[in-house]
Design an enzyme around this catalytic site. Structure first.
Site, PDB file in Angstrom:
ATOM      1  N   ASP A   1     -10.386  -3.091  -6.003  1.00  0.00           N
ATOM      2  CA  ASP A   1      -9.453  -2.170  -5.362  1.00  0.00           C
ATOM      3  C   ASP A   1      -9.794  -0.752  -5.797  1.00  0.00           C
ATOM      4  O   ASP A   1      -9.643  -0.404  -6.968  1.00  0.00           O
ATOM      5  CB  ASP A   1      -8.010  -2.528  -5.734  1.00  0.00           C
ATOM      6  CG  ASP A   1      -6.985  -1.834  -4.852  1.00  0.00           C
ATOM      7  OD1 ASP A   1      -7.285  -0.746  -4.340  1.00  0.00           O
ATOM      8  OD2 ASP A   1      -5.882  -2.385  -4.693  1.00  0.00           O
TER       9      ASP A   1
ATOM     10  N   HIS B   1      -8.365  -4.357  -1.669  1.00  0.00           N
ATOM     11  CA  HIS B   1      -7.149  -3.633  -1.300  1.00  0.00           C
ATOM     12  C   HIS B   1      -6.697  -4.037   0.107  1.00  0.00           C
ATOM     13  O   HIS B   1      -7.503  -4.110   1.025  1.00  0.00           O
ATOM     14  CB  HIS B   1      -7.420  -2.121  -1.336  1.00  0.00           C
ATOM     15  CG  HIS B   1      -6.202  -1.291  -1.100  1.00  0.00           C
ATOM     16  ND1 HIS B   1      -5.298  -0.995  -2.096  1.00  0.00           N
ATOM     17  CD2 HIS B   1      -5.727  -0.716   0.021  1.00  0.00           C
ATOM     18  CE1 HIS B   1      -4.329  -0.258  -1.601  1.00  0.00           C
ATOM     19  NE2 HIS B   1      -4.569  -0.072  -0.308  1.00  0.00           N
TER      20      HIS B   1
ATOM     21  N   CYS C   1       0.834  -1.204   0.000  1.00  0.00           N
ATOM     22  CA  CYS C   1       0.000   0.000   0.000  1.00  0.00           C
ATOM     23  C   CYS C   1       0.874   1.263   0.000  1.00  0.00           C
ATOM     24  O   CYS C   1       1.538   1.552  -0.991  1.00  0.00           O
ATOM     25  CB  CYS C   1      -0.956  -0.049   1.186  1.00  0.00           C
ATOM     26  SG  CYS C   1      -2.249   1.217   1.162  1.00  0.00           S
TER      27      CYS C   1
END
Length: 246
Positions: A179, A211, A133
């Protein structure tokens, strides 16, 4: 941008069970999680650049231990100077307000100091970068000679097109089918950029996950667990080829 800004999904997920085997020590004043392979060698190393939950998150520590078990010396610094985001952040928390204090100007001096220590004092000859991330942006920014030798990122965020165009080493990406940050459009844009470059690259897509799945998925759900495990296997295979074999 080839991935969007941080959003609510960057702070949510499941806590995983397990006991960390590594140790936390300081590099200068930077709190850092270290995990060693069985032979204690530091020549082949991995620098983990975490998501916003930070280096004390048990999920990521367990992943660091897995990389160590695969034969890598793992270094995972606190990128946030003690200001990591709690898992399933408190009500009213603004991730974009938080981000104002964790831009490249604040983050890169930490990474620079850690890489310098790894290269000069810890005996690391080749270093692979793992970015989850938030950390995916910095894997791209540091994937250059003398910094990171190979890169892997799962569900990256904040990556700008020019940052991806600027990568100079092998890059592997693990993507989730659902996502809101690394969207289908952003993934396709990333593919187009990488396909114009001479570097090796790989993008794997995983179904049934969102995600954050490579770190924060619900392990009680078999398809999520499988995707997380396969994303990790993807990373190890990439580094075995582009870190260990070089």
């Amino acid at each position: 941008m080839t991935s969007n800004n941080l959003s609510r999904c960057c702070t949510l997920g499941s806590l995983h069970d397990g006991e960390a085997k590594g140790e936390i020590e300081n590099i200068d004043t930077i709190s850092t999680y270290f995990a060693y392979p069985a032979d204690r060698s530091t020549e082949n190393a991995i620098l983990i650049l975490t998501d916003v939950i930070g280096h004390r998150f048990i999920n990521t520590q367990l992943i660091a231990d897995q990389f160590a078990a695969a034969g890598y010396f793992v270094v995972m610094p606190d990128l946030f100077s003690g200001d990591a985001v709690p898992l399933n952040r408190p009500e009213g928390f603004s991730i974009m307000d938080w981000l104002k204090n964790h831009l490249p100007a604040q983050t890169e001096p930490i990474i620079d100091a850690v890489l310098k220590e790894m290269r000069e004092n810890l005996g690391c000859k080749r270093i692979g970068g793992v970015g989850y991330c938030f950390g995916g942006k910095y894997v791209c920014r540091y994937l250059k000679p003398g910094k990171l030798d190979a890169g892997y990122t799962a569900h990256p965020s904040l990556v700008e097109a020019d940052e991806l165009r600027g990568v100079e080493g092998p890059l592997s990406i693990a993507a989730a089918v659902r996502d809101f940050v690394f969207t289908t459009a952003k993934r396709h844009e990333s593919e187009e950029i990488l396909d114009k470059k001479e570097i090796p690259y790989q993008i794997n897509m995983f179904s049934d996950v969102e995600h954050g799945f490579a770190v924060r998925c619900d392990l009680s759900k078999p398809r999520q667990k499988y995707a997380k495990e396969q994303a990790f296997t993807q990373a190890v295979s990439w580094f075995d080829e582009y870190v260990k074999k070089q």
